[in-house]
Design a protein around this motif. Structure first.
Motif, PDB file in Angstrom:
ATOM      1  N   MET A 195       0.955  -1.372  -0.407  1.00 19.20           N
ATOM      2  CA  MET A 195       0.112   0.013  -0.196  1.00 19.20           C
ATOM      3  C   MET A 195       0.759   1.224  -0.087  1.00 19.20           C
ATOM      4  SD  MET A 195      -2.790  -0.857   2.495  1.00 19.20           S
ATOM      5  CE  MET A 195      -3.750   0.686   2.731  1.00 19.20           C
ATOM      6  N   ARG A 196       2.141   0.969   0.813  1.00 14.03           N
ATOM      7  CA  ARG A 196       2.680   2.469   0.569  1.00 14.03           C
ATOM      8  C   ARG A 196       3.493   2.920  -0.443  1.00 14.03           C
ATOM      9  NH1 ARG A 196       5.555   1.987   6.485  1.00 14.03           N
ATOM     10  NH2 ARG A 196       4.127   2.538   7.962  1.00 14.03           N
ATOM     11  N   LEU A 197       3.827   1.202  -1.209  1.00 13.01           N
ATOM     12  CA  LEU A 197       4.573   1.577  -2.325  1.00 13.01           C
ATOM     13  C   LEU A 197       3.374   2.045  -3.602  1.00 13.01           C
ATOM     14  CD1 LEU A 197       7.099   1.662  -3.866  1.00 13.01           C
ATOM     15  CD2 LEU A 197       6.273  -1.042  -4.155  1.00 13.01           C
ATOM     16  N   ALA A 198       2.030   1.865  -3.423  1.00 20.72           N
ATOM     17  CA  ALA A 198       1.317   2.067  -4.252  1.00 20.72           C
ATOM     18  C   ALA A 198       1.134   3.605  -4.318  1.00 20.72           C
ATOM     19  CB  ALA A 198      -0.391   0.941  -3.847  1.00 20.72           C
ATOM     20  N   ALA A 199       0.756   3.780  -3.058  1.00 17.75           N
ATOM     21  CA  ALA A 199       0.229   4.773  -2.584  1.00 17.75           C
ATOM     22  C   ALA A 199       1.431   6.213  -3.282  1.00 17.75           C
ATOM     23  CB  ALA A 199       0.400   5.668  -1.015  1.00 17.75           C
ATOM     24  N   TYR A 200       2.749   5.905  -2.944  1.00 17.49           N
ATOM     25  CA  TYR A 200       3.925   6.522  -3.320  1.00 17.49           C
ATOM     26  C   TYR A 200       3.855   6.476  -5.274  1.00 17.49           C
ATOM     27  CZ  TYR A 200       8.281   8.240  -4.204  1.00 17.49           C
ATOM     28  OH  TYR A 200       9.240   9.594  -4.795  1.00 17.49           O
ATOM     29  N   LEU A 201       3.867   6.024  -5.577  1.00 14.59           N
ATOM     30  CA  LEU A 201       3.970   6.049  -7.302  1.00 14.59           C
ATOM     31  C   LEU A 201       2.743   6.370  -7.909  1.00 14.59           C
ATOM     32  CD1 LEU A 201       4.895   1.824  -7.981  1.00 14.59           C
ATOM     33  CD2 LEU A 201       6.123   3.953  -8.975  1.00 14.59           C
ATOM     34  N   ARG A 202       1.054   6.603  -7.344  1.00 11.66           N
ATOM     35  CA  ARG A 202       0.612   7.329  -7.736  1.00 11.66           C
ATOM     36  C   ARG A 202       0.981   8.663  -7.416  1.00 11.66           C
ATOM     37  NH1 ARG A 202      -3.325   2.843  -4.526  1.00 11.66           N
ATOM     38  NH2 ARG A 202      -3.332   1.874  -6.450  1.00 11.66           N
ATOM     39  N   GLU A 203       1.022   8.997  -6.000  1.00 13.10           N
ATOM     40  CA  GLU A 203       1.412  10.218  -6.262  1.00 13.10           C
ATOM     41  C   GLU A 203       2.156  10.662  -7.499  1.00 13.10           C
ATOM     42  OE1 GLU A 203       3.745  10.816  -2.229  1.00 13.10           O
ATOM     43  OE2 GLU A 203       1.672  10.526  -1.864  1.00 13.10           O
ATOM     44  N   GLN A 204       3.368  10.255  -8.094  1.00 13.48           N
ATOM     45  CA  GLN A 204       4.336   9.936  -9.060  1.00 13.48           C
ATOM     46  C   GLN A 204       3.357  10.619 -10.616  1.00 13.48           C
ATOM     47  OE1 GLN A 204       7.212  10.541  -8.305  1.00 13.48           O
ATOM     48  NE2 GLN A 204       6.285  10.593  -5.691  1.00 13.48           N
ATOM     49  N   GLY A 205       2.183  10.261 -10.229  1.00 16.94           N
ATOM     50  CA  GLY A 205       1.811  10.212 -11.519  1.00 16.94           C
ATOM     51  C   GLY A 205       0.916   8.847 -12.043  1.00 16.94           C
ATOM     52  N   TYR A 206       1.005   7.720 -11.560  1.00 20.01           N
ATOM     53  CA  TYR A 206       1.502   6.041 -12.939  1.00 20.01           C
ATOM     54  C   TYR A 206      -0.242   6.180 -11.852  1.00 20.01           C
ATOM     55  CZ  TYR A 206       6.083   6.255 -13.318  1.00 20.01           C
ATOM     56  OH  TYR A 206       7.693   7.148 -13.382  1.00 20.01           O
ATOM     57  N   ARG A 207      -0.454   4.987 -12.931  1.00 16.82           N
ATOM     58  CA  ARG A 207      -1.710   4.414 -12.327  1.00 16.82           C
ATOM     59  C   ARG A 207      -1.285   2.923 -11.740  1.00 16.82           C
ATOM     60  NH1 ARG A 207      -5.625   0.791 -15.535  1.00 16.82           N
ATOM     61  NH2 ARG A 207      -4.214   1.113 -17.952  1.00 16.82           N
ATOM     62  N   VAL A 208      -1.414   2.252 -10.660  1.00 16.79           N
ATOM     63  CA  VAL A 208      -1.449   1.253 -10.254  1.00 16.79           C
ATOM     64  C   VAL A 208      -2.437   0.418  -9.338  1.00 16.79           C
ATOM     65  CG1 VAL A 208       0.158   0.912  -8.025  1.00 16.79           C
ATOM     66  CG2 VAL A 208       0.972   3.255  -9.002  1.00 16.79           C
ATOM     67  N   SER A 209      -1.831  -0.841 -10.038  1.00 18.27           N
ATOM     68  CA  SER A 209      -2.579  -1.715  -9.456  1.00 18.27           C
ATOM     69  C   SER A 209      -1.980  -2.416  -8.651  1.00 18.27           C
ATOM     70  CB  SER A 209      -3.548  -2.385 -10.311  1.00 18.27           C
ATOM     71  OG  SER A 209      -4.238  -2.130 -11.302  1.00 18.27           O
ATOM     72  N   ARG A 255      12.854   6.248  -3.665  1.00 18.18           N
ATOM     73  CA  ARG A 255      12.840   7.687  -5.444  1.00 18.18           C
ATOM     74  C   ARG A 255      13.771   6.756  -5.756  1.00 18.18           C
ATOM     75  NH1 ARG A 255      16.192  12.527  -2.018  1.00 18.18           N
ATOM     76  NH2 ARG A 255      15.780  10.298  -0.433  1.00 18.18           N
ATOM     77  N   GLU A 256      14.639   5.662  -6.078  1.00 17.93           N
ATOM     78  CA  GLU A 256      15.860   5.640  -6.246  1.00 17.93           C
ATOM     79  C   GLU A 256      14.457   4.684  -7.268  1.00 17.93           C
ATOM     80  OE1 GLU A 256      18.877   1.881  -6.690  1.00 17.93           O
ATOM     81  OE2 GLU A 256      18.024   2.679  -4.495  1.00 17.93           O
ATOM     82  N   LEU A 257      13.900   3.547  -6.304  1.00 13.21           N
ATOM     83  CA  LEU A 257      12.891   2.642  -7.241  1.00 13.21           C
ATOM     84  C   LEU A 257      12.201   2.757  -8.531  1.00 13.21           C
ATOM     85  CD1 LEU A 257      11.203   0.222  -7.645  1.00 13.21           C
ATOM     86  CD2 LEU A 257       9.539  -0.233  -5.940  1.00 13.21           C
ATOM     87  N   ALA A 258      11.622   4.529  -7.667  1.00 15.37           N
ATOM     88  CA  ALA A 258      11.024   5.582  -8.791  1.00 15.37           C
ATOM     89  C   ALA A 258      11.370   6.178 -10.229  1.00 15.37           C
ATOM     90  CB  ALA A 258      10.259   6.800  -8.682  1.00 15.37           C
ATOM     91  N   ALA A 259      12.897   6.265 -10.377  1.00 17.45           N
ATOM     92  CA  ALA A 259      13.857   6.191 -11.106  1.00 17.45           C
ATOM     93  C   ALA A 259      14.224   5.296 -11.775  1.00 17.45           C
ATOM     94  CB  ALA A 259      14.940   6.741 -10.653  1.00 17.45           C
ATOM     95  N   ARG A 260      13.634   4.041 -11.265  1.00 19.46           N
ATOM     96  CA  ARG A 260      14.331   2.424 -11.725  1.00 19.46           C
ATOM     97  C   ARG A 260      13.075   2.400 -13.126  1.00 19.46           C
ATOM     98  NH1 ARG A 260      18.523  -0.719 -11.133  1.00 19.46           N
ATOM     99  NH2 ARG A 260      19.791  -0.221  -8.741  1.00 19.46           N
ATOM    100  N   VAL A 261      11.803   3.019 -12.012  1.00 17.68           N
ATOM    101  CA  VAL A 261      10.205   2.466 -13.096  1.00 17.68           C
ATOM    102  C   VAL A 261      10.449   3.559 -14.325  1.00 17.68           C
ATOM    103  CG1 VAL A 261       8.631   2.483 -12.415  1.00 17.68           C
ATOM    104  CG2 VAL A 261       9.053   1.297 -10.803  1.00 17.68           C
ATOM    105  N   LYS A 262      10.859   4.461 -14.172  1.00 18.71           N
ATOM    106  CA  LYS A 262      10.419   5.857 -14.803  1.00 18.71           C
ATOM    107  C   LYS A 262      11.654   5.182 -15.827  1.00 18.71           C
ATOM    108  CE  LYS A 262      11.189  10.932 -15.628  1.00 18.71           C
ATOM    109  NZ  LYS A 262      11.850  11.573 -15.299  1.00 18.71           N
ATOM    110  N   ASN A 263      12.855   4.500 -15.765  1.00 21.73           N
ATOM    111  CA  ASN A 263      13.667   4.589 -16.956  1.00 21.73           C
ATOM    112  C   ASN A 263      12.615   3.435 -17.901  1.00 21.73           C
ATOM    113  OD1 ASN A 263      15.415   6.424 -15.893  1.00 21.73           O
ATOM    114  ND2 ASN A 263      16.876   5.754 -14.876  1.00 21.73           N
ATOM    115  N   LEU A 264      12.805   2.175 -16.583  1.00 24.72           N
ATOM    116  CA  LEU A 264      12.925   1.114 -17.386  1.00 24.72           C
ATOM    117  C   LEU A 264      11.671   1.363 -18.477  1.00 24.72           C
ATOM    118  CD1 LEU A 264      12.447  -1.597 -17.942  1.00 24.72           C
ATOM    119  CD2 LEU A 264      11.406  -2.272 -16.227  1.00 24.72           C
ATOM    120  N   LEU A 265      10.350   2.261 -18.387  1.00 18.80           N
ATOM    121  CA  LEU A 265       8.991   2.252 -19.163  1.00 18.80           C
ATOM    122  C   LEU A 265       9.367   3.545 -19.771  1.00 18.80           C
ATOM    123  CD1 LEU A 265       6.448   3.333 -16.274  1.00 18.80           C
ATOM    124  CD2 LEU A 265       6.276   1.434 -17.972  1.00 18.80           C
ATOM    125  N   ALA A 266      10.664   4.321 -19.549  1.00 19.46           N
ATOM    126  CA  ALA A 266      10.830   4.737 -21.351  1.00 19.46           C
ATOM    127  C   ALA A 266      10.913   4.426 -21.858  1.00 19.46           C
ATOM    128  CB  ALA A 266      11.626   5.888 -20.566  1.00 19.46           C
TER     129      ALA A 266
END
Length: 234
Positions: free
Chosen positions: A16-30, A107-118
């Protein structure tokens, strides 16, 4: 920011914490707490990226990675509480795109997510300036569908495999260092990413070489790097 991310984690608080953080970054999260829920979610609403805990009850993250990679090119980042190099290497060999060891900086995980999606290109879009297909020996490298094709079989490619294969095929006859390949696929040079290049090359050899221990197409130049044999020079 776009991208549907599916978190597969059986610890409810972490998920739940990880999902909430990624939603704050603008992602759609399940969210899913096990493989069964994940499969149902993917059936109803396919994701671009999976964040999968290795240590799930029932079907674990490594099994999920292997099964998903056999049928899909979805991005996969493994989450593990164990600082175990074997787990990480096995995960990469099974087709994971990246891994993060808990506890991790969000923040590191979010950066990895962003780079992989890009780096995930829509199916049907070939890299700019690159040929849509590349023939070598009995194989055809189909960049549009991200797969290797021979008369005997079809080998789908993970995101990492596609990126490394593209880097090598774009420079036939040239020896590329591990650091150079890492840079070309959007990774910083370093021991971890250099090791990842070795793992991915090993996976590619298992797919295209008659004898991966004696490769004909993806050669090792010891101390320097890897070279894709130029079919035109044969």
């Amino acid at each position: 920011m776009t991208g549907h991310i599916l978190i597969v984690e059986d610890d409810r608080t972490t998920r739940m914490r990880l999902a909430a953080y990624l939603r704050e970054q603008g992602y759609r999260v399940s969210e899913a707490e096990n493989a069964e829920q994940m499969e149902q979610t993917l059936h109803d609403d396919p994701a671009e990226l999976l964040l999968v805990d290795i240590n799930l009850d029932g079907k674990d993250g490594l099994t999920i990675t292997r099964e998903q990679r056999a049928v899909s090119r979805v991005g996969i980042i493994l989450l593990t509480a164990r600082d175990d190099q074997v787990d990480k290497i096995v995960g990469l060999e099974m087709g994971a795109d990246d891994y993060v060891t808990k506890p991790f900086d969000k923040r590191e995980l979010a950066a990895r997510v962003k780079n992989l999606l890009a780096r995930i290109t829509d199916i049907g879009q070939a890299p700019q300036g690159a040929p849509a297909v590349h023939d070598f020996g009995p194989w055809r490298f189909d960049r549009i569908r991200r797969r290797l094709i021979s008369a005997a079989r079809i080998e789908p490619l993970s995101k990492q495999e596609f990126d490394v294969m593209s880097a090598l095929a774009d420079h036939p006859g040239q020896t590329l260092s591990r650091a150079r390949i890492a840079e070309m696929i959007g990774r910083p040079a370093g021991r971890g990413n250099n090791r990842m290049i070795d793992v991915v090359v090993g996976r590619l050899r298992k797919k295209v070489e008659k004898d991966p221990a004696r490769p004909e197409w993806i050669l090792t130049e010891h101390g320097k790097g890897y070279q894709f044999v130029d079919p035109a020079a044969l």
